[in-house]
Design a protein around this motif. Structure first.
Motif, PDB file in Angstrom:
ATOM      1  N   TRP A 100      23.076   8.604  57.318  1.00  0.00           N
ATOM      2  CA  TRP A 100      23.328   9.557  56.242  1.00  0.00           C
ATOM      3  C   TRP A 100      23.778   8.814  54.997  1.00  0.00           C
ATOM      4  CZ3 TRP A 100      23.541  10.390  61.290  1.00  0.00           C
ATOM      5  CH2 TRP A 100      23.032  11.588  61.789  1.00  0.00           C
ATOM      6  N   ASN A 101      23.263   9.241  53.838  1.00  0.00           N
ATOM      7  CA  ASN A 101      23.650   8.588  52.600  1.00  0.00           C
ATOM      8  C   ASN A 101      24.921   9.240  52.059  1.00  0.00           C
ATOM      9  OD1 ASN A 101      22.883  10.992  51.372  1.00  0.00           O
ATOM     10  ND2 ASN A 101      20.932  10.182  50.636  1.00  0.00           N
ATOM     11  N   TYR A 102      25.347   8.775  50.896  1.00  0.00           N
ATOM     12  CA  TYR A 102      26.590   9.262  50.310  1.00  0.00           C
ATOM     13  C   TYR A 102      26.532  10.736  49.956  1.00  0.00           C
ATOM     14  CZ  TYR A 102      27.984   4.383  50.041  1.00  0.00           C
ATOM     15  OH  TYR A 102      28.330   3.089  50.351  1.00  0.00           O
ATOM     16  N   ASN A 103      25.333  11.277  49.828  1.00  0.00           N
ATOM     17  CA  ASN A 103      25.166  12.704  49.550  1.00  0.00           C
ATOM     18  C   ASN A 103      25.098  13.541  50.824  1.00  0.00           C
ATOM     19  OD1 ASN A 103      25.026  12.317  46.724  1.00  0.00           O
ATOM     20  ND2 ASN A 103      22.850  11.769  46.888  1.00  0.00           N
ATOM     21  N   GLY A 104      25.236  12.885  51.956  1.00  0.00           N
ATOM     22  CA  GLY A 104      25.161  13.604  53.211  1.00  0.00           C
ATOM     23  C   GLY A 104      23.754  13.906  53.665  1.00  0.00           C
ATOM     24  N   GLU A 105      22.801  13.292  53.032  1.00  0.00           N
ATOM     25  CA  GLU A 105      21.396  13.522  53.387  1.00  0.00           C
ATOM     26  C   GLU A 105      21.009  12.580  54.512  1.00  0.00           C
ATOM     27  OE1 GLU A 105      19.778  14.708  48.920  1.00  0.00           O
ATOM     28  OE2 GLU A 105      19.820  12.608  49.568  1.00  0.00           O
ATOM     29  N   ARG A 106      20.323  13.146  55.481  1.00  0.00           N
ATOM     30  CA  ARG A 106      19.911  12.350  56.635  1.00  0.00           C
ATOM     31  C   ARG A 106      18.615  11.615  56.327  1.00  0.00           C
ATOM     32  NH1 ARG A 106      19.664  13.857  62.998  1.00  0.00           N
ATOM     33  NH2 ARG A 106      17.939  12.473  63.586  1.00  0.00           N
TER      34      ARG A 106
END
Length: 120
Positions: A100-106
């Protein structure tokens, strides 16, 4: 770029066992959630099992009690021990890397798959 290479598939008789392996490269393996998915002919891809970066495991219903997922962070390798195999376990098994990135996107990465055929 993350690369995943599966191995260990093949033909096995009902009741037999197989151990799948997935070697990862190109990323920080220890932070990824790793998983095994499978897709049988004419069916959608389904979760077999996954394991978090902390070792917490989660199994799909078909795998419960028969399959065991594990990981070796020192070897960047994911495993799936499959016992008591049934004909309905026949499928292409895919290794999955999820982070997951810093934006919470998987973000998902997939291997090319390894074929498991359970037949007498």
């Amino acid at each position: 770029q993350v690369q995943l290479v599966e191995s260990g598939g093949g033909l096995v008789q009902p009741g037999g066992s197989l151990r799948l392996s997935c070697v990862a490269s190109g990323g920080i393996f220890s932070i990824a959630t790793m998983g095994w998915y499978r897709q049988a002919p004419g069916k959608e891809r389904e979760l077999v099992a996954d394991i978090s970066n902390r070792g917490r495991t989660n199994y799909g219903d078909p795998a419960k009690g028969r399959f065991t997922i594990s990981r070796d962070n020192a070897k960047n390798t994911l495993y799936l021990q499959m016992n008591s195999l049934k004909s309905e376990d026949t499928a292409v098994y895919y290794c999955n890397w999820a982070q997951w990135n810093y934006n919470g996107e998987r973000m998902d990465y997939w291997g090319k798959g390894t074929l498991v055929t359970v037949s007498s």
